[in-house]
Scaffold this motif. Structure first.
Motif, PDB file in Angstrom:
ATOM      1  N   SER A   1      21.348 -13.571  39.013  1.00 36.16           N
ATOM      2  CA  SER A   1      21.658 -14.592  37.794  1.00 36.16           C
ATOM      3  C   SER A   1      21.659 -13.899  36.742  1.00 36.16           C
ATOM      4  O   SER A   1      21.148 -12.925  36.549  1.00 36.16           O
ATOM      5  N   VAL A   2      22.241 -14.432  35.560  1.00 41.92           N
ATOM      6  CA  VAL A   2      22.272 -13.631  34.368  1.00 41.92           C
ATOM      7  C   VAL A   2      20.770 -13.973  33.786  1.00 41.92           C
ATOM      8  O   VAL A   2      20.259 -12.849  33.238  1.00 41.92           O
ATOM      9  N   GLU A   3      20.092 -14.856  33.871  1.00 45.36           N
ATOM     10  CA  GLU A   3      18.652 -15.090  33.852  1.00 45.36           C
ATOM     11  C   GLU A   3      17.898 -13.918  34.329  1.00 45.36           C
ATOM     12  O   GLU A   3      17.016 -13.020  33.767  1.00 45.36           O
ATOM     13  N   ALA A   4      18.187 -13.524  35.549  1.00 47.55           N
ATOM     14  CA  ALA A   4      17.473 -12.346  36.310  1.00 47.55           C
ATOM     15  C   ALA A   4      18.017 -11.147  35.728  1.00 47.55           C
ATOM     16  O   ALA A   4      16.969 -10.276  35.529  1.00 47.55           O
ATOM     17  N   VAL A   5      19.189 -10.949  35.389  1.00 50.77           N
ATOM     18  CA  VAL A   5      19.428  -9.814  34.608  1.00 50.77           C
ATOM     19  C   VAL A   5      18.616  -9.681  33.205  1.00 50.77           C
ATOM     20  O   VAL A   5      18.283  -8.693  33.027  1.00 50.77           O
ATOM     21  N   LEU A   6      18.533 -10.897  32.449  1.00 47.34           N
ATOM     22  CA  LEU A   6      18.099 -10.729  31.162  1.00 47.34           C
ATOM     23  C   LEU A   6      16.568 -10.698  31.249  1.00 47.34           C
ATOM     24  O   LEU A   6      15.862  -9.717  30.606  1.00 47.34           O
ATOM     25  N   ASP A   7      15.974 -10.849  32.396  1.00 45.26           N
ATOM     26  CA  ASP A   7      14.359 -10.711  32.722  1.00 45.26           C
ATOM     27  C   ASP A   7      14.125  -9.458  32.832  1.00 45.26           C
ATOM     28  O   ASP A   7      13.276  -8.695  32.515  1.00 45.26           O
ATOM     29  N   ARG A   8      14.956  -8.679  33.790  1.00 44.87           N
ATOM     30  CA  ARG A   8      15.014  -7.407  33.987  1.00 44.87           C
ATOM     31  C   ARG A   8      15.046  -6.390  32.784  1.00 44.87           C
ATOM     32  O   ARG A   8      14.255  -5.480  32.518  1.00 44.87           O
ATOM     33  N   LEU A   9      15.998  -6.818  31.944  1.00 48.77           N
ATOM     34  CA  LEU A   9      16.102  -5.937  30.767  1.00 48.77           C
ATOM     35  C   LEU A   9      14.857  -6.189  29.766  1.00 48.77           C
ATOM     36  O   LEU A   9      14.388  -5.170  28.947  1.00 48.77           O
ATOM     37  N   ARG A  10      14.508  -7.402  29.799  1.00 47.04           N
ATOM     38  CA  ARG A  10      13.103  -7.792  29.079  1.00 47.04           C
ATOM     39  C   ARG A  10      12.030  -7.047  29.317  1.00 47.04           C
ATOM     40  O   ARG A  10      11.460  -6.316  28.612  1.00 47.04           O
ATOM     41  N   GLU A  11      11.856  -6.922  30.771  1.00 44.28           N
ATOM     42  CA  GLU A  11      10.961  -5.997  31.224  1.00 44.28           C
ATOM     43  C   GLU A  11      11.101  -4.543  30.738  1.00 44.28           C
ATOM     44  O   GLU A  11       9.947  -3.782  30.261  1.00 44.28           O
ATOM     45  N   ALA A  12      12.237  -3.872  30.916  1.00 42.66           N
ATOM     46  CA  ALA A  12      12.369  -2.656  30.608  1.00 42.66           C
ATOM     47  C   ALA A  12      12.319  -2.570  29.112  1.00 42.66           C
ATOM     48  O   ALA A  12      11.917  -1.397  28.588  1.00 42.66           O
TER      49      ALA A  12
ATOM     50  N   ALA B   1      10.287  -3.823  27.132  1.00 42.14           N
ATOM     51  CA  ALA B   1       8.875  -4.015  26.739  1.00 42.14           C
ATOM     52  C   ALA B   1       8.250  -2.617  26.913  1.00 42.14           C
ATOM     53  O   ALA B   1       7.237  -2.275  26.351  1.00 42.14           O
ATOM     54  N   ALA B   2       8.580  -1.996  27.746  1.00 40.21           N
ATOM     55  CA  ALA B   2       8.245  -0.481  28.395  1.00 40.21           C
ATOM     56  C   ALA B   2       8.906   0.547  27.461  1.00 40.21           C
ATOM     57  O   ALA B   2       8.311   1.674  27.303  1.00 40.21           O
ATOM     58  N   LEU B   3       9.994   0.257  26.678  1.00 40.61           N
ATOM     59  CA  LEU B   3      10.321   1.311  25.842  1.00 40.61           C
ATOM     60  C   LEU B   3       9.341   1.274  24.592  1.00 40.61           C
ATOM     61  O   LEU B   3       9.135   0.233  24.021  1.00 40.61           O
ATOM     62  N   SER B   4       9.257   2.320  24.228  1.00 37.35           N
ATOM     63  CA  SER B   4       8.505   2.486  22.662  1.00 37.35           C
ATOM     64  C   SER B   4       9.487   2.450  21.626  1.00 37.35           C
ATOM     65  O   SER B   4      10.588   2.617  21.836  1.00 37.35           O
ATOM     66  N   ASP B   5       8.939   2.045  20.630  1.00 33.95           N
ATOM     67  CA  ASP B   5       9.544   1.535  19.440  1.00 33.95           C
ATOM     68  C   ASP B   5      10.542   2.681  18.598  1.00 33.95           C
ATOM     69  O   ASP B   5      11.700   2.218  18.708  1.00 33.95           O
ATOM     70  N   PHE B   6      10.050   3.519  18.530  1.00 34.63           N
ATOM     71  CA  PHE B   6      10.913   4.474  17.423  1.00 34.63           C
ATOM     72  C   PHE B   6      11.455   5.657  18.032  1.00 34.63           C
ATOM     73  O   PHE B   6      11.840   6.553  17.395  1.00 34.63           O
TER      74      PHE B   6
ATOM     75  N   ASP C   1      20.716 -10.842  22.550  1.00 28.38           N
ATOM     76  CA  ASP C   1      19.858 -10.903  21.516  1.00 28.38           C
ATOM     77  C   ASP C   1      18.499 -11.412  21.735  1.00 28.38           C
ATOM     78  O   ASP C   1      17.369 -10.962  21.070  1.00 28.38           O
ATOM     79  N   ALA C   2      18.205 -12.353  22.933  1.00 28.72           N
ATOM     80  CA  ALA C   2      17.102 -12.933  23.403  1.00 28.72           C
ATOM     81  C   ALA C   2      16.325 -11.804  24.036  1.00 28.72           C
ATOM     82  O   ALA C   2      14.882 -11.969  23.953  1.00 28.72           O
ATOM     83  N   VAL C   3      16.828 -10.606  24.277  1.00 25.75           N
ATOM     84  CA  VAL C   3      16.177  -9.653  24.766  1.00 25.75           C
ATOM     85  C   VAL C   3      15.436  -8.637  23.384  1.00 25.75           C
ATOM     86  O   VAL C   3      14.372  -8.478  23.266  1.00 25.75           O
ATOM     87  N   SER C   4      16.395  -8.389  22.493  1.00 26.67           N
ATOM     88  CA  SER C   4      16.088  -7.718  21.420  1.00 26.67           C
ATOM     89  C   SER C   4      17.104  -7.951  20.323  1.00 26.67           C
ATOM     90  O   SER C   4      18.384  -7.522  20.597  1.00 26.67           O
ATOM     91  N   THR C   5      16.728  -8.432  19.065  1.00 25.85           N
ATOM     92  CA  THR C   5      17.540  -8.119  18.051  1.00 25.85           C
ATOM     93  C   THR C   5      17.597  -6.922  17.227  1.00 25.85           C
ATOM     94  O   THR C   5      18.607  -6.422  16.553  1.00 25.85           O
ATOM     95  N   GLU C   6      16.376  -6.030  17.662  1.00 29.17           N
ATOM     96  CA  GLU C   6      16.358  -4.905  16.620  1.00 29.17           C
ATOM     97  C   GLU C   6      16.847  -3.666  17.294  1.00 29.17           C
ATOM     98  O   GLU C   6      17.286  -2.702  16.938  1.00 29.17           O
ATOM     99  N   ARG C   7      16.780  -3.754  18.760  1.00 28.82           N
ATOM    100  CA  ARG C   7      17.399  -2.617  19.512  1.00 28.82           C
ATOM    101  C   ARG C   7      18.661  -2.762  19.982  1.00 28.82           C
ATOM    102  O   ARG C   7      19.152  -3.742  20.504  1.00 28.82           O
ATOM    103  N   PRO C   8      19.427  -1.806  19.763  1.00 33.53           N
ATOM    104  CA  PRO C   8      21.059  -1.988  20.372  1.00 33.53           C
ATOM    105  C   PRO C   8      20.742  -2.048  21.837  1.00 33.53           C
ATOM    106  O   PRO C   8      20.239  -1.082  22.615  1.00 33.53           O
TER     107      PRO C   8
END
Lengths: 559, 282
Positions: A96-107, A109-114, A153-160
């Motif tokens: 589902s789209v939600e499952a895609v977004l969850d997976r992106l959210r998980e990834a 969180a694992a990315l360092s900021d800058f 954007d719900a995953v991140s608004t700061e990160r492209p």
């Protein structure tokens, strides 16, 4: 020193002795296949029984793939179907789209900021947070529920963030990515950039022209078709997992540095495949293209076969950019696009035949196929070339008359059998309608007319897995379970030939690979199950242990 | 393209072509050449964009000094309207217009080609300006017939005829309009330039639309006017394509308000054009 491998069964694809119990190998080549006592007469040997419970068949040959899949696995897998990455991790499909977004959210969180990704864009990414990139999204399976800018954007608004679709011709991006590309503004008027009620782009970008300004900000290389060292090594691992020992890279740019890189990587002791890159036509005149192919041919090594050329005549059927004959698209969409002027295609064929350069041509719509056939017929009158083996890639909509004409002209075909499974329902309902959907990728007709025929995955568009591709051609089932074109089914034996000798013939490599017989390369797919016994319905479930390539053993579990 | 490069008149032109070889640049114009760039006298360049036009344009936008104009030679199967739309997405670019070059001898034959006909028709209907080239190779009757045929297929685009591709630069590039130019060169169809002072405020959008109306018979127009709101703005018209943008600050105060109209002499009716302009008074 000769090694004789004992196997549960050796499927040779050599009609003179279709099965054997043993195969003898020396210096990376096959001494013979047969009973032990017969092979032992070659002299001193070691008997190796590690495959005693395995089934060996000729190393599988993927005649249409792109090595960039090796690069894609650095991104987040967002596909609907389960798929295995180079390291052997099985990614469950996101349903589902939600499952895609969850997976992106998980990834995310694992990315360092800058930390800008080393393979990220040279500009943009370094200005702020590193991009998050996904691939293989296919909203067809979510009832065409569109992914919006707001979703990402719900995953991140700061990160492209950008997620490329399975077709590789559409992507969805978030607001930050649009902003970096200067596209988060009103007043945009482009058919490939749908606007929301607020007058701003929804974040869906359709077509390469529209994707490129944004994709450089979301981690894609400047050239999406490009592969790098690590990507090529990873791609090699995918080959082992799929039983593939020879694979094409069907649209390679092959600049000097790329060729040097590919020569180096494929020469590494543990690189497990023979790679056949075809020089992509774009950006060169026919004269320069053919001259380049002649020069490249001389740089070939055993594991990097250079000198072939790839031309693209039209676009894709599901993208409505394929060139169609009457009655055109089922939904009334206007005819598609030519990707090469017919005059340029004619000149390319003529120069290639004159210089003995082997050309493969992408055609999807039946009008593109017709053009290629007619131009090649004319070129062949000028430059008669027995056994030229020019091949049409995809050639999805060809009808019986076109196959007959191709047979008469010696044109081969590599059909996109996987397409039925992934997009057959879409073709039936929307793109070409029921009648022509049933004749798409007409393997039966091609074989009945005596054509040289391969079947392919077009990885990464669909997964690299020739045994799955064979299952598709045998069963012609769509994802929804519809049998599409009963009369175009082929047998298991024919499908196994298509993924070995058939594909090898399209590359003029059938004297070296594609069957297990004396003199050929010691290239084997090592299987846990017997594809000739498992049953047509379950052919795709055959388990792959690994491969033997040029006599070197690759255990998928140990990669 | 060679004619344009020879008459760039100090403008820095960047010509983008799919691949070298398809566009032979006259040898005497070439200062230096490598695999992807040809440096041309007067600060112009010619670049091959190879496999990715968008990337080439993005790179070009970062060039220093930036070119005044990019002239993009699309491939023979391109749909220019689609390329124009894509250019409009790129930062640093404003679309000037779409020019379709038609071979007077062969264009009708190509339009009847079963494979290419629909593409040729779209290339013609996408055009803001149609250039009918090689008119010296056809009879007067044929020329008239092909002009009529083109006019029917083009959606209101003006036609400029040419020999050896020599088209007056002011027809092709907005920057040339109203510029003091080197001595004129002979052209197959000389263009007439009319400059009209615009002392009073106008409805700028209405004026742009009126000048882009095919019935106005203009190839191109450019205006610097005071809008209804008292703000200075710039009008750009090529064929039926028009745009109105606010004038940059320094220009807003000094420069005289005027429109410059360019068209084929025989199709320009000065009185009618003045009436059109007067009808747009604010």
């Amino acid at each position: 020193m000769t090694t004789i491998y004992a196997a549960r069964k050796v499927i040779t694809m050599n009609p003179a002795r279709p099965v054997a119990t043993h195969v003898a190998v020396r210096d990376g080549r096959i001494v013979g296949a047969g009973p032990l006592e017969e092979l032992a007469r070659w002299g001193a040997h070691t008997l190796d029984t590690r495959f005693a419970d395995k089934v060996l068949m000729p190393g599988l040959v993927e005649g249409h793939a792109h090595t960039m899949e090796g690069v894609f696995w650095r991104y987040v897998y967002c596909g609907y179907f389960d798929r295995t990455d180079p390291d052997g991790r099985r990614w469950e499909g996101a349903k589902s789209v939600e499952a895609v977004l969850d997976r992106l959210r998980e990834a995310e969180a694992a990315l360092s900021d800058f930390e800008a990704r080393p393979d990220g864009p040279k500009d943009g990414g370094a200005e702020g947070k590193a991009p998050l990139t996904g691939f293989q999204l296919d909203p067809i399976y979510f009832d065409n529920r569109k992914v919006s800018r707001a979703d990402l954007d719900a995953v991140s608004t700061e990160r492209p963030i950008g997620v490329v679709h399975a077709s590789c011709h559409i992507m969805n991006v978030n607001s930050r990515a649009l902003e970096l590309a200067g596209l988060l503004r009103p007043g945009i008027n482009h058919p490939g950039v749908p606007l929301g009620e607020d007058g701003l782009p929804t974040g869906e970008l359709k077509g390469p022209d529209v994707m490129t300004p944004v994709s450089v900000h979301i981690g894609f290389d400047r050239d999406m078709l490009a592969c790098d060292e690590r990507g090529l090594r990873d791609f090699g691992k995918l080959c082992v997992r799929a039983g593939v020992t020879t694979v094409t890279d069907l649209a390679a740019r092959l600049t000097d540095d790329v060729v040097a890189m590919m020569l180096d990587v494929t020469a590494e002791n543990d690189f497990p495949a023979r790679v056949v890159p075809l020089r992509f036509f774009q950006g060169l005149t026919p004269e320069a293209l053919i001259e380049n192919a002649v020069v490249l041919r001389k740089r070939s090594s055993d594991r990097l076969r250079l000198g072939m050329v790839k031309v693209v005549a039209d676009g894709s059927i599901q993208g409505f950019s394929a060139r169609m004959r009457f009655p055109g698209y089922f939904n009334g969409a206007p005819n598609g696009l030519w990707y090469i002027p017919p005059e340029q295609l004619r000149e390319t064929y003529e120069r290639a035949l004159a210089a003995d350069v082997h050309v493969h041509t992408h055609t999807n719509g039946d009008e593109a196929t017709q053009l290629a056939i007619e131009l090649l017929e004319g070129a062949l009158r000028k430059h008669p070339s027995p056994d030229h083996r020019f091949t049409l890639q995809h050639c999805q909509l060809a009808d019986a008359a076109q196959f007959r004409r191709m047979a008469a002209l010696g044109i081969g075909v590599n059909l996109f059998a996987n397409h039925h499974f992934y997009w057959g329902d879409e073709h039936y309902a929307l793109t070409v309608g029921p009648e022509r959907a049933e004749r798409m990728n007409a393997c039966r007709t091609a074989l009945d007319n005596g054509l040289t025929m391969g079947i392919h995955s077009d990885a990464p568009i669909t997964p690299l897995a020739p045994l799955f591709t064979a299952w598709c051609a045998v069963n012609r089932l769509t994802a929804s379970g519809r049998t599409l074109g009963e009369h175009e089914k082929i047998t298991v034996a024919e499908a196994l030939e298509a993924i070995t000798l058939g594909a090898a013939r399209t590359l003029k490599l059938d004297g070296e690979i594609g069957s297990i017989e004396a003199g050929k390369r010691a290239d084997f797919a090592v299987l846990e199950d017997d594809p000739t016994e498992i049953g047509a319905e379950t052919l795709r479930d055959v388990r792959v242990w690994g491969t033997v390539q040029g006599g070197r053993i690759f255990d998928a579990a140990a990669l | 393209m060679n004619h344009l490069l020879r008459h760039a008149d100090g403008l820095r032109l960047a010509v983008l072509v799919n691949e070298f070889g398809a566009l032979p640049i006259d040898a005497d114009l070439i200062e230096a050449q490598d695999e992807t760039v040809i440096a041309i006298a007067g600060g112009c360049v010619c670049c091959s964009y190879g496999n990715d036009l968008t990337l080439a344009l993005m790179d070009m936008a970062r060039a220093d000094p930036a070119p005044d104009h990019v002239i993009l030679e699309a491939s023979g199967v391109a749909l220019p309207g689609a390329i124009a739309a894509s250019v409009s997405l790129l930062q640093g670019y404003a679309l000037d217009g779409i020019v379709t070059l038609c071979d007077a001898e062969t264009v009708r034959e190509r339009a009847a080609d079963p494979y290419m006909g629909d593409t040729v028709a779209r290339q013609i209907s996408d055009a803001d300006l149609l250039v009918l080239n090689k008119t010296d190779l056809v009879s007067t009757d044929e020329r008239a017939a092909v002009e009529d045929w083109l006019r029917a297929g083009g959606e209101g685009a003006e036609i400029v005829t040419a020999v050896h591709g020599a088209v007056p630069p002011e027809a092709l590039m907005r920057s040339v309009v109203g510029r003091r130019r080197a001595p004129a060169v002979a052209h197959d169809m000389p263009l007439h330039t009319l400059s009209i002072a615009m002392d009073r405020p106008v409805d700028a959008q209405a004026l742009a639309r009126a000048l882009a109306d095919p019935a106005a018979g203009l190839v191109r127009a450019k205006g610097f006017v005071t809008g209804a709101d008292g703000e200075a703005c710039i009008l750009q018209i090529v064929g039926r394509r028009w745009e109105v943008t606010p004038a940059p600050a320094p220009a807003a105060t000094d420069a005289p308000r005027a429109v410059v109209l360019i068209g084929v002499a025989t199709r320009m009716d000065e009185a009618a054009l003045r009436r059109r302009i007067d009808g747009c008074a604010a």
